[in-house]
Enzyme design. Structure first.
Site, PDB file in Angstrom:
ATOM      1  N   HIS A  64       0.862  -1.185   0.000  1.00 21.52           N
ATOM      2  CA  HIS A  64       0.000   0.000   0.000  1.00 21.52           C
ATOM      3  C   HIS A  64       0.896   1.232   0.000  1.00 21.52           C
ATOM      4  O   HIS A  64       1.108   1.883   1.016  1.00 21.52           O
ATOM      5  CB  HIS A  64      -0.924  -0.038   1.213  1.00 21.52           C
ATOM      6  CG  HIS A  64      -1.882  -1.188   1.189  1.00 21.52           C
ATOM      7  ND1 HIS A  64      -3.070  -1.145   0.488  1.00 21.52           N
ATOM      8  CD2 HIS A  64      -1.797  -2.431   1.735  1.00 21.52           C
ATOM      9  CE1 HIS A  64      -3.703  -2.313   0.626  1.00 21.52           C
ATOM     10  NE2 HIS A  64      -2.940  -3.103   1.383  1.00 21.52           N
ATOM     11  N   GLY A  69      -5.584   1.244   5.319  1.00 24.87           N
ATOM     12  CA  GLY A  69      -6.330   1.443   6.549  1.00 24.87           C
ATOM     13  C   GLY A  69      -7.521   2.356   6.366  1.00 24.87           C
ATOM     14  O   GLY A  69      -8.119   2.431   5.304  1.00 24.87           O
ATOM     15  N   GLY A  70      -7.868   3.058   7.455  1.00 23.53           N
ATOM     16  CA  GLY A  70      -9.018   3.947   7.445  1.00 23.53           C
ATOM     17  C   GLY A  70     -10.288   3.311   7.950  1.00 23.53           C
ATOM     18  O   GLY A  70     -11.345   3.949   7.977  1.00 23.53           O
ATOM     19  N   GLU A  71     -10.228   2.048   8.373  1.00 24.06           N
ATOM     20  CA  GLU A  71     -11.442   1.328   8.716  1.00 24.06           C
ATOM     21  C   GLU A  71     -12.006   1.690  10.084  1.00 24.06           C
ATOM     22  O   GLU A  71     -13.096   1.242  10.442  1.00 24.06           O
ATOM     23  CB  GLU A  71     -11.182  -0.173   8.616  1.00 24.06           C
ATOM     24  CG  GLU A  71     -10.891  -0.593   7.183  1.00 24.06           C
ATOM     25  CD  GLU A  71     -10.410  -2.020   7.072  1.00 24.06           C
ATOM     26  OE1 GLU A  71     -10.578  -2.777   8.044  1.00 24.06           O
ATOM     27  OE2 GLU A  71      -9.857  -2.377   6.012  1.00 24.06           O
ATOM     28  N   ARG A 164     -15.826  -6.861   4.251  1.00 17.46           N
ATOM     29  CA  ARG A 164     -15.587  -5.596   3.556  1.00 17.46           C
ATOM     30  C   ARG A 164     -15.707  -5.740   2.037  1.00 17.46           C
ATOM     31  O   ARG A 164     -15.564  -4.769   1.296  1.00 17.46           O
ATOM     32  CB  ARG A 164     -14.200  -5.063   3.919  1.00 17.46           C
ATOM     33  CG  ARG A 164     -14.037  -4.730   5.390  1.00 17.46           C
ATOM     34  CD  ARG A 164     -12.577  -4.673   5.796  1.00 17.46           C
ATOM     35  NE  ARG A 164     -11.943  -5.982   5.700  1.00 17.46           N
ATOM     36  CZ  ARG A 164     -10.663  -6.210   5.993  1.00 17.46           C
ATOM     37  NH1 ARG A 164      -9.888  -5.205   6.372  1.00 17.46           N
ATOM     38  NH2 ARG A 164     -10.170  -7.429   5.889  1.00 17.46           N
ATOM     39  N   HIS A 196      -7.879 -10.235  -2.645  1.00 17.99           N
ATOM     40  CA  HIS A 196      -7.752 -10.171  -1.189  1.00 17.99           C
ATOM     41  C   HIS A 196      -8.642 -11.248  -0.591  1.00 17.99           C
ATOM     42  O   HIS A 196      -9.853 -11.273  -0.830  1.00 17.99           O
ATOM     43  CB  HIS A 196      -8.188  -8.789  -0.694  1.00 17.99           C
ATOM     44  CG  HIS A 196      -8.533  -8.754   0.772  1.00 17.99           C
ATOM     45  ND1 HIS A 196      -7.654  -8.300   1.731  1.00 17.99           N
ATOM     46  CD2 HIS A 196      -9.653  -9.117   1.437  1.00 17.99           C
ATOM     47  CE1 HIS A 196      -8.218  -8.385   2.920  1.00 17.99           C
ATOM     48  NE2 HIS A 196      -9.445  -8.874   2.766  1.00 17.99           N
ATOM     49  N   ARG A 228      -3.723 -16.441   6.271  1.00 18.62           N
ATOM     50  CA  ARG A 228      -4.408 -15.753   7.369  1.00 18.62           C
ATOM     51  C   ARG A 228      -5.358 -16.656   8.143  1.00 18.62           C
ATOM     52  O   ARG A 228      -5.827 -16.312   9.226  1.00 18.62           O
ATOM     53  CB  ARG A 228      -5.160 -14.527   6.849  1.00 18.62           C
ATOM     54  CG  ARG A 228      -6.415 -14.811   6.089  1.00 18.62           C
ATOM     55  CD  ARG A 228      -7.022 -13.522   5.544  1.00 18.62           C
ATOM     56  NE  ARG A 228      -7.163 -12.509   6.578  1.00 18.62           N
ATOM     57  CZ  ARG A 228      -7.137 -11.192   6.348  1.00 18.62           C
ATOM     58  NH1 ARG A 228      -6.966 -10.751   5.113  1.00 18.62           N
ATOM     59  NH2 ARG A 228      -7.301 -10.342   7.328  1.00 18.62           N
ATOM     60  N   ASP A 286       2.230  -6.770   2.163  1.00 18.73           N
ATOM     61  CA  ASP A 286       1.057  -5.989   2.555  1.00 18.73           C
ATOM     62  C   ASP A 286       1.473  -4.745   3.344  1.00 18.73           C
ATOM     63  O   ASP A 286       0.706  -4.218   4.157  1.00 18.73           O
ATOM     64  CB  ASP A 286       0.078  -6.828   3.376  1.00 18.73           C
ATOM     65  CG  ASP A 286      -1.337  -6.254   3.409  1.00 18.73           C
ATOM     66  OD1 ASP A 286      -1.668  -5.444   2.523  1.00 18.73           O
ATOM     67  OD2 ASP A 286      -2.096  -6.605   4.328  1.00 18.73           O
TER      68      ASP A 286
END
Length: 389
Positions: A64, A69-71, A164, A196, A228, A286
């Protein structure tokens, strides 16, 4: 015209070649052999690599670069990445992506940042799009983005099995894959799509269906974050057997806030030991992504991903006994091939870009060259970004 000669290198290209000298003119490797002497007509810098392993620069296909982010709201947006954050851990080629936020972050900004990083000395590319469907693009559709924008290699990251996600249908995914494939064919690029992967129980079921029931070649599929969750990792093994790429994320570790994951270096080891096709396995960082974690008191903690995890997991895998040449393919050769950058990237050979790492003790990054330019020496950044302190 610049000239640099690396002497007495124990070369892994990624296959072990033994002791070699490497002659670099401008951005390219022009000769690899024993006993090379510096050209008399050039002012040639000489680096003595005796006792050191010399390997291709890393290709990180998921960063990125303008932040993520920003969530948890605007305060939780991560900043843009700095040049030296990448070079100090051996990353000489980077592919920038958007994530959850395709509204306040844009493909155009991503492209501008990639061009800035390229100006500063490394090689930077992008994928068009974000988590969302319909896919954000710059020219009207993703096929045109890939054809008309040199730095655009494909599409990503499209979110699947995640709260998301835009919950795309199979038909929508097939259209995106086909458009990316056509864009790649008409521009001479890979035309990949990065997916993703969240922790949802469906995992990569829909990708299995598309691979088995359509004509779309598996080389265009790159599900990422496959370590993950344990069920996702098991699916990834089968996907690689079908010929698809699977991308481990170095920033997904227990210490990074992912308790139910497969440690990246352990994932490489398991895949290697189980004879999964290792030419289909990649790893990316990431970096500058961010995850919001809810604490017991209900407050939010922001966990930002550092690019440091990338080389840390390379070291861990090699020190755990995985052959160096196998690990190098995962972090350099394979991502270069997947994204259509090989043999310009991902290897040490005549006519490839002079993207080179010289390891120190215990495989620490000591020296880094990007396109023939000395970027890191003795572990310290010699070149920093335009506005980097």
């Amino acid at each position: 015209m610049s000239c640099l000669l690396v002497k007495n290198a124990d070369v892994y290209a990624p296959e072990p070649l033994g002791l070699q000298d490497i002659l670099i003119i401008n951005e390219k490797i022009v000769q690899m052999a024993q006993g090379i002497t510096a050209p008399e007509h050039l002012d040639c810098q000489v680096l003595d690599a005796e006792g050191h392993k010399v390997v291709p620069g890393y290709v990180d296909q998921h960063v990125h670069i303008i932040g993520g982010g920003g969530e948890s709201g605007p305060y939780s947006r991560t900043p843009e990445i700095f040049l030296s954050e990448l070079t100090k851990v051996g990353i000489t080629t980077v592919i920038g992506v958007l994530g959850t936020d395709g509204t306040s972050r844009h493909n155009e900004s991503l492209l501008a940042k990639a061009r800035g990083l390229t100006h500063d000395g490394i090689s930077a590319y992008i994928l068009t799009g974000s988590y969302e469907i319909p896919v954000h693009n710059m020219t009207g559709d993703v096929r045109r983005d890939i054809i008309l924008i040199n730095e655009c290699l494909g599409v990503g990251e499209i979110a699947l099995s995640d709260h998301r996600s835009s919950q795309p249908t199979r038909a929508e995914l097939e259209k995106i894959l086909t458009q990316s494939r056509l864009g790649g064919m008409l521009s001479g690029k890979a035309g990949v799509v990065q997916f993703h992967m969240g922790v949802g129980k469906r995992g990569i079921d829909v990708l299995f269906e598309i691979v088995r029931e359509t004509e779309i070649p598996t080389k265009h599929f790159i599900p990422t974050h496959v370590n993950r969750a344990f069920h996702l990792f098991e699916q990834a093994k089968e996907f690689a057997k079908l010929g698809g790429y699977i991308d481990i994320t170095s920033g997904i570790r227990e210490q990074d806030g992912f308790p139910a994951c497969v440690k990246p270096s352990n994932a490489i080891k398991v895949l290697y030991q189980e004879n999964i096709p290792m030419d289909r396995v990649t790893m990316s960082s990431d970096a500058n992504g961010c995850m919001s974690v809810t604490l017991p008191d209900g407050s939010q903690k922001q966990l930002a991903v550092s690019p440091d995890s990338f080389h840390e997991e390379v070291q861990a895998a090699v020190l755990d006994g995985i052959p160096l040449e196998t690990v190098l393919r995962v972090v350099s050769t394979n991502p270069a091939q997947a994204n259509g950058l090989y043999p310009q990237k991902g290897c040490l050979r005549v006519d490839s870009d002079a993207d080179i790492i010289i390891y120190g003790e215990d495989y620490a990054v000591d020296t880094v060259l990007a396109k023939g330019k000395l970027m890191v020496r003795n572990g310290q950044a010699l070149v920093k970004g335009t506005f980097e302190r």
